[in-house]
Scaffold this motif. Structure first.
Motif: not given
Length: 703
Positions: A494-495, A498-499, A501, A503-506, A509-510, A560
């Motif tokens: 997930i991290t 997120r980097k 871009e 997904v957003k959130g931990d 995740p969205e 996505s």
């Protein structure tokens, strides 16, 4: 003013004094003319480079690999002579081809190299081999060999701009050629010197071999020591590196060339700067800048390599922390990881000796009861490990990936603390660097140990044991067993998303729309994402939760793309996209409503549009399961196995023993041998002496 003085001092150390003195008093001069007129060498102008191309470079390197692996004690005696390979012009041409492939993206054929480039390559070879050497590392104004993509400059520039160009110029192409040559020569020699515990920057080794080794050999360990040696590897002194290199290679020409590359000062602009963590405002500004640059249509220059495709850039973003930092020593470039393994091989041998001395088997334990039964333990079966007691087998194992170490210990925690203390003393004694306590973590198996984005833990199971008791009665009892679990870290996955871009959130995740593929067609976008998902499925091949983590990646990518298509085709929501394009987005989302224009199916039949591939792994049943194939304790890469077999076949004594064995006995198939073993056990209940003698003879032949 102080900055200009520092620049002048740095340039005077990098380039010859007489040449730099003339540069400081120039008012206007062409940068190209200065770079294209090197110092005169004693190269014979009538010497034809084509006359020096005598043999096949692949055959030369193959002979070097065979010669290196045929030495009886490579760790005790350094390799004596490599000057002949360093002088071979055929290997210089191969190094030039590899350097061109790196700069241009295409491997040029040997016959397509221009005569002028061969002459420049010959001049570079003469400058390197001359005694004393007249070749300066990193000198952008002393170019003996230029890149085929580099065009000469004809505009005049001032002194300040010239100094600025020299300060920020990248590493010259000729340095890359010499680095490729040294890598071709040193790699086969040093491969025989490395330990089997080292798995980074080596052919046939990688993160997968580390994970498989942990799964096969680290079952039963209670304490794990995770060590980060990045600080040590980044600050190794040149004299330390050369000292360990001389233990493996005694050729003076090669050692002198590597030593000059380590001790020559490095300009700030020649090495890529590490990416710094930006704050929120700076990150937004950088994002806008990158977005503006991406909207501009970039036309590649002639012979300019194409950038990596989007799916590959996505996968590089999933690199674990242990693989992100690669050391760079002086002007060694691609040779630096090899030198890192040379230095840390001393640590590998020290740890191997420590592992052997620590082993204390106990007959009261469930595993490793004897000293010679290490390879008999099958990690696929539950281990009935006693929770407490003094009669436990003490055992330790060790593995290294680059600058990161993992040590497994079966014993008390005091032993792990002692190993940590010994590691700190070893690094301070051998490398002259103090290892901080924060870089050495001691964790119990129940806490979970993270290594290469995988979590090593222990799973408790309660199997039913059935055995025949007194009087022939079958007894069923519930037992307690443990299994080693190696799972992929979903939080790290997930991290990384997120980097990137996506997904957003931990916690929940969205998925975000995949904006870099906004202007690509549906067929091309789906194809790119399928390649990424296939690569991710292979990366998590040996994880217990492979289906779960790959299914999560497929969910993020599919959502996505659905958001992207909803924005591109104005479909308002993901549900509308899935309704038109199906669950795997394989149907076209834009159909022509006019009767005059053909539909997508008609265009596909005529071959005017690309086939739209569905996004893979839309269903969990399509995701492959974890690969539990065990890795033998004596595993070696395939190329090393082939080399050792070839060396054995070159030995005349081996053929003599084989010929005598054939004349003494009869040849049989493996099926006949197994059938004989089964018949002896069925008739006599034991292994017959005749078959035992044959088995001993076969073992002697294998040695």
């Amino acid at each position: 003013m102080p900055e200009r003085n520092n620049t002048s001092q740095m340039l005077s150390q990098t380039f010859p004094k007489s040449r730099f003195y003339s540069l400081r008093h120039l008012s206007l001069r062409s940068f190209s003319s200065l770079c294209s007129k090197p110092q005169s060498t004693s190269l014979d102008p009538d010497q034809n480079p084509y006359n020096l191309l005598k043999s096949d470079p692949i055959e030369l390197l193959s002979n070097l690999w065979v010669h290196a692996f045929s030495r009886p004690t490579p760790r005790l005696v350094p390799f004596p002579n490599l000057t002949g390979y360093l002088k071979s012009f055929d290997l210089w041409v191969l190094a030039y081809q590899r350097a061109c492939a790196h700069h241009t993206g295409t491997f040029p054929p040997r016959t397509a190299i221009h005569y002028s480039h061969l002459q420049s390559l010959l001049a570079l070879r003469h400058a390197v081999l001359s005694s004393p050497s007249t070749f300066p590392w990193g000198a952008s104004s002393y170019l003996l060999l230029r890149s085929p993509t580099e065009k000469p400059s004809t505009t005049r520039i001032g002194k300040r701009k010239f100094e600025h160009l020299l300060e920020n110029a990248p590493s010259p192409f000729q340095d890359r050629v010499i680095q490729e040559l040294l890598l071709l020569i040193l790699e086969p020699v040093l491969e025989t010197h490395f330990s089997s515990k080292s798995h980074a920057y080596r052919p046939g080794h990688g993160p997968h071999t580390v994970i498989r080794t942990i799964r096969s050999n680290f079952a039963g360990y209670l304490w794990f020591i995770k060590v980060d040696l990045t600080h040590v590897s980044m600050h190794l002194e040149p004299n330390t590196i050369i000292g360990y290199l001389e233990k493996a290679v005694s050729d003076r020409s090669v050692v002198r060339l590597v030593k000059s590359s380590l001790k020559t000062p490095v300009r700030p602009g020649s090495v890529e700067k590490e990416r710094e963590e930006l704050d929120g405002f700076a990150k937004k500004r950088l994002k806008r800048k990158i977005l503006r640059a991406s909207r501009k249509k970039k036309v590649l220059n002639e012979n300019e390599p194409k950038p990596d495709p989007y799916w590959l850039r996505l996968f590089w973003g999933f690199a674990p922390e242990e693989a992100k930092t690669v050391p760079v020593y002086g002007h060694c470039g691609i040779l630096s990881p090899l030198l890192l393994n040379v230095c840390f091989s001393e640590l590998d041998f020290w740890m191997e000796d420590k592992v052997e001395k620590y082993f204390e088997p106990s007959k009261l334990d469930s595993i490793w009861r004897e000293k010679n039964d290490e390879g008999c333990h099958n990690p696929a079966w539950p281990e009935f490990v006693p929770a407490s007691g003094a009669f436990k087998t003490r055992k330790m194992d060790y593995i290294r990936y680059g600058s990161h170490i993992l040590v497994g210990i079966r014993g008390p925690r005091e032993d792990a603390v002692q190993v940590r203390k010994d590691l700190i003393e070893f690094c301070e004694t051998k490398f002259g660097l103090r290892l901080e306590h924060s870089k050495i973590e001691i964790e119990h198996i129940t806490r979970g140990i993270e290594f290469l984005d995988h979590i090593i833990s222990r799973r408790v199971i309660y199997p039913t044991l059935r055995y025949t008791g007194t009087g022939g009665k079958v007894v069923s009892e519930k037992g307690v067993g443990t299994l080693l679990s190696v799972t992929a870290s979903l939080q790290n996955c997930i991290t990384h998303f997120r980097k990137l871009e996506l997904v957003k959130g931990d916690r929940d995740p969205e998925p975000l729309p995949c904006t870099p593929m906004l202007y690509s067609g549906q067929a091309h976008t789906n194809s790119q994402m399928n390649k990424f998902l296939e690569t991710m499925a292979d990366w998590y091949r040996y994880a217990d939760n492979r289906k779960k983590v790959v299914g999560f990646c497929a969910y993020v990518i599919r959502s996505s793309l659905a958001k992207l298509y909803a924005a591109r085709y104005r479909l308002k929501s993901r549900a509308k996209v899935y309704k038109i394009g199906s669950r795997d987005l394989s149907r076209p989302l834009r159909e022509v409503s006019r009767n005059a224009a053909p539909e997508y199916s008609d265009l596909l039949r005529m071959g005017l549009v690309d086939v739209i591939e569905g996004v893979q792994f839309a269903h969990m049943s399509a995701i492959p399961s974890c690969d539990y194939t065990p890795l033998p304790r004596t595993w070696v890469p395939y190329h090393e196995l082939v080399l050792r077999e070839y060396v054995k076949l070159q030995d005349p004594q081996f053929f003599c023993r084989l010929y005598k064995d054939v004349r003494r006995g009869e040849l049989g198939s493996p099926q006949d041998f197994v059938a004989g073993v089964l018949w002896d056990y069925k008739v006599h209940g034991v292994y017959s002496r005749k078959l035992q003698e044959e088995d001993v003879g076969v073992r002697l032949l294998d040695k």
